[in-house]
Design a protein around this motif. Structure first.
Motif, PDB file in Angstrom:
ATOM      1  N   GLN A 233       0.752  -1.260   0.009  1.00  0.00           N
ATOM      2  CA  GLN A 233      -0.036   0.004  -0.083  1.00  0.00           C
ATOM      3  C   GLN A 233       1.008   1.232  -0.006  1.00  0.00           C
ATOM      4  O   GLN A 233       0.363   2.400  -0.296  1.00  0.00           O
ATOM      5  CB  GLN A 233      -1.162  -0.107   1.350  1.00  0.00           C
ATOM      6  CG  GLN A 233      -2.100  -0.824   1.138  1.00  0.00           C
ATOM      7  CD  GLN A 233      -3.122  -0.914   2.186  1.00  0.00           C
ATOM      8  OE1 GLN A 233      -2.904   0.131   3.046  1.00  0.00           O
ATOM      9  NE2 GLN A 233      -3.977  -2.033   2.304  1.00  0.00           N
ATOM     10  N   MET A 234       1.966   1.189   0.280  1.00  0.00           N
ATOM     11  CA  MET A 234       3.040   2.517   0.656  1.00  0.00           C
ATOM     12  C   MET A 234       2.853   3.264  -0.638  1.00  0.00           C
ATOM     13  O   MET A 234       3.027   4.367  -0.687  1.00  0.00           O
ATOM     14  CB  MET A 234       4.088   2.273   1.303  1.00  0.00           C
ATOM     15  CG  MET A 234       4.892   3.475   1.882  1.00  0.00           C
ATOM     16  SD  MET A 234       4.031   4.585   2.816  1.00  0.00           S
ATOM     17  CE  MET A 234       4.212   3.809   4.349  1.00  0.00           C
ATOM     18  N   PRO A 235       3.509   2.607  -1.710  1.00  0.00           N
ATOM     19  CA  PRO A 235       3.861   3.348  -2.719  1.00  0.00           C
ATOM     20  C   PRO A 235       2.663   4.181  -3.587  1.00  0.00           C
ATOM     21  O   PRO A 235       2.806   5.182  -3.752  1.00  0.00           O
ATOM     22  CB  PRO A 235       4.053   2.293  -4.143  1.00  0.00           C
ATOM     23  CG  PRO A 235       4.748   1.220  -3.202  1.00  0.00           C
ATOM     24  CD  PRO A 235       3.766   1.158  -1.828  1.00  0.00           C
ATOM     25  N   ILE A 238       1.978   7.242  -1.055  1.00  0.00           N
ATOM     26  CA  ILE A 238       3.052   8.242  -1.049  1.00  0.00           C
ATOM     27  C   ILE A 238       2.555   9.127  -2.317  1.00  0.00           C
ATOM     28  O   ILE A 238       2.574  10.303  -2.307  1.00  0.00           O
ATOM     29  CB  ILE A 238       4.296   7.843  -1.179  1.00  0.00           C
ATOM     30  CG1 ILE A 238       4.956   6.951  -0.010  1.00  0.00           C
ATOM     31  CG2 ILE A 238       5.382   8.997  -1.721  1.00  0.00           C
ATOM     32  CD1 ILE A 238       4.872   7.903   1.157  1.00  0.00           C
ATOM     33  N   ALA A 239       2.088   8.398  -3.264  1.00  0.00           N
ATOM     34  CA  ALA A 239       1.691   9.002  -4.849  1.00  0.00           C
ATOM     35  C   ALA A 239       0.717   9.931  -4.536  1.00  0.00           C
ATOM     36  O   ALA A 239       0.647  11.141  -4.978  1.00  0.00           O
ATOM     37  CB  ALA A 239       1.638   8.189  -5.578  1.00  0.00           C
ATOM     38  N   ARG A 240      -0.213   9.652  -3.686  1.00  0.00           N
ATOM     39  CA  ARG A 240      -1.581  10.199  -3.429  1.00  0.00           C
ATOM     40  C   ARG A 240      -1.429  11.411  -2.563  1.00  0.00           C
ATOM     41  O   ARG A 240      -1.942  12.581  -2.906  1.00  0.00           O
ATOM     42  CB  ARG A 240      -2.591   9.342  -2.708  1.00  0.00           C
ATOM     43  CG  ARG A 240      -3.821  10.041  -2.263  1.00  0.00           C
ATOM     44  CD  ARG A 240      -4.913   9.199  -1.675  1.00  0.00           C
ATOM     45  NE  ARG A 240      -4.326   8.175  -0.728  1.00  0.00           N
ATOM     46  CZ  ARG A 240      -4.085   8.383   0.357  1.00  0.00           C
ATOM     47  NH1 ARG A 240      -4.433   9.665   1.004  1.00  0.00           N
ATOM     48  NH2 ARG A 240      -3.822   7.344   1.471  1.00  0.00           N
ATOM     49  N   LEU A 241      -0.636  11.258  -1.549  1.00  0.00           N
ATOM     50  CA  LEU A 241      -0.355  12.290  -0.554  1.00  0.00           C
ATOM     51  C   LEU A 241       0.552  13.429  -1.205  1.00  0.00           C
ATOM     52  O   LEU A 241       0.271  14.686  -0.832  1.00  0.00           O
ATOM     53  CB  LEU A 241       0.686  11.805   0.742  1.00  0.00           C
ATOM     54  CG  LEU A 241       0.080  11.023   1.552  1.00  0.00           C
ATOM     55  CD1 LEU A 241       1.051  10.406   2.667  1.00  0.00           C
ATOM     56  CD2 LEU A 241      -0.977  11.666   2.281  1.00  0.00           C
ATOM     57  N   ASP A 246       1.325  18.240  -2.401  1.00  0.00           N
ATOM     58  CA  ASP A 246       2.465  18.611  -3.015  1.00  0.00           C
ATOM     59  C   ASP A 246       3.715  18.551  -2.326  1.00  0.00           C
ATOM     60  O   ASP A 246       4.105  17.622  -1.460  1.00  0.00           O
ATOM     61  CB  ASP A 246       2.240  20.079  -3.736  1.00  0.00           C
ATOM     62  CG  ASP A 246       3.374  20.167  -4.715  1.00  0.00           C
ATOM     63  OD1 ASP A 246       3.946  19.461  -5.173  1.00  0.00           O
ATOM     64  OD2 ASP A 246       3.441  21.624  -5.014  1.00  0.00           O
ATOM     65  N   ASN A 247       4.361  19.859  -1.698  1.00  0.00           N
ATOM     66  CA  ASN A 247       5.477  20.000  -1.163  1.00  0.00           C
ATOM     67  C   ASN A 247       5.213  20.662   0.202  1.00  0.00           C
ATOM     68  O   ASN A 247       6.049  21.181   0.903  1.00  0.00           O
ATOM     69  CB  ASN A 247       6.605  21.045  -1.739  1.00  0.00           C
ATOM     70  CG  ASN A 247       6.017  22.300  -2.249  1.00  0.00           C
ATOM     71  OD1 ASN A 247       4.927  22.912  -1.651  1.00  0.00           O
ATOM     72  ND2 ASN A 247       6.603  23.310  -2.703  1.00  0.00           N
ATOM     73  N   LYS A 248       4.041  20.392   0.789  1.00  0.00           N
ATOM     74  CA  LYS A 248       3.479  20.998   2.018  1.00  0.00           C
ATOM     75  C   LYS A 248       3.956  20.378   3.209  1.00  0.00           C
ATOM     76  O   LYS A 248       3.880  20.765   4.403  1.00  0.00           O
ATOM     77  CB  LYS A 248       1.878  21.325   2.173  1.00  0.00           C
ATOM     78  CG  LYS A 248       1.682  22.449   1.360  1.00  0.00           C
ATOM     79  CD  LYS A 248       0.075  22.608   1.254  1.00  0.00           C
ATOM     80  CE  LYS A 248      -0.317  23.925   0.546  1.00  0.00           C
ATOM     81  NZ  LYS A 248      -0.382  23.636  -1.003  1.00  0.00           N
ATOM     82  N   ILE A 249       4.064  18.986   3.051  1.00  0.00           N
ATOM     83  CA  ILE A 249       4.523  18.027   3.976  1.00  0.00           C
ATOM     84  C   ILE A 249       5.721  18.253   4.534  1.00  0.00           C
ATOM     85  O   ILE A 249       6.729  17.932   3.940  1.00  0.00           O
ATOM     86  CB  ILE A 249       4.252  16.305   3.789  1.00  0.00           C
ATOM     87  CG1 ILE A 249       2.719  16.329   3.037  1.00  0.00           C
ATOM     88  CG2 ILE A 249       4.487  15.459   4.988  1.00  0.00           C
ATOM     89  CD1 ILE A 249       2.625  14.895   2.468  1.00  0.00           C
ATOM     90  N   THR A 250       5.941  18.395   5.852  1.00  0.00           N
ATOM     91  CA  THR A 250       7.189  18.658   6.422  1.00  0.00           C
ATOM     92  C   THR A 250       7.919  17.413   7.158  1.00  0.00           C
ATOM     93  O   THR A 250       8.868  17.205   7.371  1.00  0.00           O
ATOM     94  CB  THR A 250       7.535  19.805   7.239  1.00  0.00           C
ATOM     95  OG1 THR A 250       6.597  19.611   8.711  1.00  0.00           O
ATOM     96  CG2 THR A 250       6.917  21.080   6.900  1.00  0.00           C
ATOM     97  N   HIS A 251       6.768  16.597   7.680  1.00  0.00           N
ATOM     98  CA  HIS A 251       7.124  15.502   8.537  1.00  0.00           C
ATOM     99  C   HIS A 251       6.198  14.289   8.475  1.00  0.00           C
ATOM    100  O   HIS A 251       4.960  14.566   8.451  1.00  0.00           O
ATOM    101  CB  HIS A 251       7.214  15.818   9.953  1.00  0.00           C
ATOM    102  CG  HIS A 251       8.344  16.785  10.429  1.00  0.00           C
ATOM    103  ND1 HIS A 251       8.164  18.183  10.261  1.00  0.00           N
ATOM    104  CD2 HIS A 251       9.513  16.444  11.067  1.00  0.00           C
ATOM    105  CE1 HIS A 251       9.461  18.814  10.756  1.00  0.00           C
ATOM    106  NE2 HIS A 251      10.073  17.777  11.164  1.00  0.00           N
ATOM    107  N   PRO A 265      11.789   4.566  -0.695  1.00  0.00           N
ATOM    108  CA  PRO A 265      12.015   4.216  -2.205  1.00  0.00           C
ATOM    109  C   PRO A 265      11.083   5.173  -2.935  1.00  0.00           C
ATOM    110  O   PRO A 265      11.300   5.914  -3.783  1.00  0.00           O
ATOM    111  CB  PRO A 265      11.765   2.958  -2.351  1.00  0.00           C
ATOM    112  CG  PRO A 265      12.152   2.236  -0.949  1.00  0.00           C
ATOM    113  CD  PRO A 265      11.438   3.397   0.011  1.00  0.00           C
ATOM    114  N   SER A 266       9.746   5.226  -2.390  1.00  0.00           N
ATOM    115  CA  SER A 266       8.659   6.049  -3.121  1.00  0.00           C
ATOM    116  C   SER A 266       8.884   7.740  -3.018  1.00  0.00           C
ATOM    117  O   SER A 266       8.780   8.326  -4.053  1.00  0.00           O
ATOM    118  CB  SER A 266       7.321   5.725  -2.631  1.00  0.00           C
ATOM    119  OG  SER A 266       7.166   4.498  -2.839  1.00  0.00           O
ATOM    120  N   LEU A 267       9.617   8.045  -1.781  1.00  0.00           N
ATOM    121  CA  LEU A 267       9.992   9.448  -1.788  1.00  0.00           C
ATOM    122  C   LEU A 267      11.082  10.077  -2.783  1.00  0.00           C
ATOM    123  O   LEU A 267      11.096  10.820  -3.253  1.00  0.00           O
ATOM    124  CB  LEU A 267      10.076   9.839  -0.316  1.00  0.00           C
ATOM    125  CG  LEU A 267       8.905   9.796   0.777  1.00  0.00           C
ATOM    126  CD1 LEU A 267       9.285   9.898   1.971  1.00  0.00           C
ATOM    127  CD2 LEU A 267       8.103  10.992   0.373  1.00  0.00           C
TER     128      LEU A 267
END
Length: 368
Positions: A233-235, A238-241, A246-251, A265-267
C-alpha cells in the motif's frame, strides 16, 4: 483618518506576527524541556528488579510471533534465546507471518501443545481473548511483548504481563521531537495501524500532543495502514499524498520504523526536490535500518526505540515469576529518543539500542 486606519492595521499585523512568533517559541521550548527531561529519566543504571525467585527447572516455552520478518520481533526473539540458554529451558517458535488467520492458528497450536509457558511477540491480546481464556484454563502462563495498549498487567488480566515501554510516553516523545524539528510549524502526516491496540494508543497520543502543544502545527492526514500491508500500500499512498499536498508535508510521524522502510523508495523516486522531502520520526521500535537512516541523515531524523535485548531478558524473568507463583516485577523501561547526536552513546556496533545497565548480571544473580 485613512492614514490612522492604515497605521492601526499595520500595528495589528506587527503584534499578530510577534504573538505568533512568541507562541511558536514557547511551544518549542516546552517540547524541548519534555525531550530533555525524558533523556535524563531514561535509565543509565539498572532500575529493574533486584529480588526474585531462582530459575525454575526444565521448562518448555513456545514463542508465538506475529511476524518474524519484523526486525523488532526478530531481535527480541534472539535476546529471549540468549536469556533462556542461561537457565537451560527449551524454546520453540511459531510464526504468524503477519496475517490475522496465521496468528490465530499458531496460538491455537501453541496452546494445544500444552507448553509450560507462552510468549506473545507482537500478538494483540484483544484480538485473541477467547484463545487466551483457554490458556488460562490450562494454567499456561502467557507473557506478551507489545501485546496490548498498556505496559504491565492488562486490565482484564488475560496475560501475566505485557513487556513494553509505556506507549503513551513513547508517542508523546516522538510528537515533541517533531515540534522541535519543525521549529513549531510542522505539517504532519501520521501513519498508524489501528487494528493493533498499542498502535492506536500511540497514534492517539501523537495527535493529542501535537494539538495540545503546537497551535502552529498542522496534522494534514492520518493514514491507517495495516502493518502487514505496508509493502503493497505504501507506493500508492505516497503518490496520493504528494498529489494532494505537493510540497507542504514537512514530517511523517509513524508508529513503527517499518513505515519509513517502504516510504523511502517512493519518496526518493518522486517529483519532490530534496528540500521538500518529509523528515520522518518514529514512535518505535528502533530497527537496524532506522539507525542507518538516522546516522546518514537519510530522511529519518529520530526514533524512540525499545530496548529489545533487555526486554527479552525481562520476558524470561516474568515467566519465571509466574512459574514460581510470584507477582510480576512491575518493571517498565523509560523511553529514550535516539537521534544523530546521541546515537553513538546508546546504539551499539550491531545497531541495537542496548543501554549498558548490567541487566544481564542483575537477572543472572536472581536466577542462580
Amino acid at each position: 483618518m485613512i492614514f490612522a486606519k492604515l497605521a492601526l492595521f499595520s500595528l495589528l499585523i506587527i503584534f499578530s506576527k510577534v504573538s505568533f512568533a512568541e507562541e511558536t517559541s514557547v511551544s518549542i521550548e516546552v517540547s524541548r524541556d519534555k525531550v530533555n527531561q525524558a533523556s535524563q529519566l531514561a535509565s543509565q543504571y539498572w532500575q529493574g528488579p533486584t529480588s526474585g525467585p531462582k530459575a525454575a527447572q526444565d521448562k518448555n516455552i513456545i514463542f508465538v510471533a506475529a511476524d518474524l520478518r519484523n526486525d523488532s520481533i526478530k531481535s527480541l526473539s534472539h535476546s529471549v534465546i540468549d536469556a533462556i540458554d542461561s537457565i537451560g529451558w527449551n524454546i520453540s517458535f511459531l510464526d504468524g507471518y503477519g496475517s490475522d488467520n496465521g496468528q490465530a492458528s499458531i496460538l491455537t497450536r501453541a496452546i494445544s501443545s500444552k507448553p509450560d509457558g507462552i510468549i506473545l511477540g507482537g500478538v494483540d491480546i484483544k484480538q485473541r481473548k477467547e484463545l487466551l481464556k483457554a490458556a488460562k484454563t490450562l494454567s499456561i502462563p502467557v507473557v506478551g511483548w507489545h501485546a496490548g495498549e498498556i505496559a504491565g498487567i492488562p486490565a482484564d488480566e488475560s496475560i501475566f504481563y505485557n513487556v513494553s515501554s509505556d506507549p503513551i510516553e513513547v508517542a508523546e516523545l516522538a510528537a515533541h521531537y517533531t515540534i522541535i524539528d519543525g521549529n513549531g510549524q510542522s505539517n504532519i502526516v501520521i501513519f498508524t495501524d489501528t487494528s493493533f491496540s498499542i498502535a492506536k494508543t500511540k497514534s492517539d497520543a501523537i495527535i493529542k500532543t501535537i494539538e495540545d502543544y503546537c497551535s502552529m502545527c498542522n496534522i494534514l492526514a492520518i493514514e491507517d495502514m495495516p502493518i502487514a500491508k505496508i509493502p503493497q500500500q505504501m507506493p500508492a499512498t505516497i503518490a496520493r499524498l504528494i498529489e494532494e499536498f505537493d510540497n507542504k508535508i514537512t514530517h511523517f510521524v509513524v508508529i513503527n520504523d517499518l513505515y519509513i522502510d517502504f516510504a523511502l523508495p517512493s519518496l526518493l523516486s518522486s517529483k519532490l526536490s530534496a528540500q521538500y522531502l518529509p523528515r520522518s520520526i518514529s514512535a518505535g521500535d528502533g530497527s537496524k535500518a532506522a539507525y542507518k537512516r538516522i546516522e546518514t541523515n537519510t530522511l529519518q531524523v529520530a526514533t524512540v526505540p525499545e530496548p529489545l535485548v533487555l526486554q527479552g531478558w525481562q520476558i524470561v524473568d516474568e515467566l519465571n515469576r509466574a512459574f514460581n507463583n510470584q507477582k510480576p516485577s512491575g518493571y517498565t523501561e523509560r523511553a529514550q529518543i535516539i537521534n544523530r547526536q546521541n546515537m553513538k552513546k546508546y546504539v551499539d556496533k550491531s545497531n541495537n539500542y542496548d543501554p549498558d545497565q548490567q541487566y544481564r548480571k542483575a537477572y543472572l544473580q536472581l536466577w542462580h
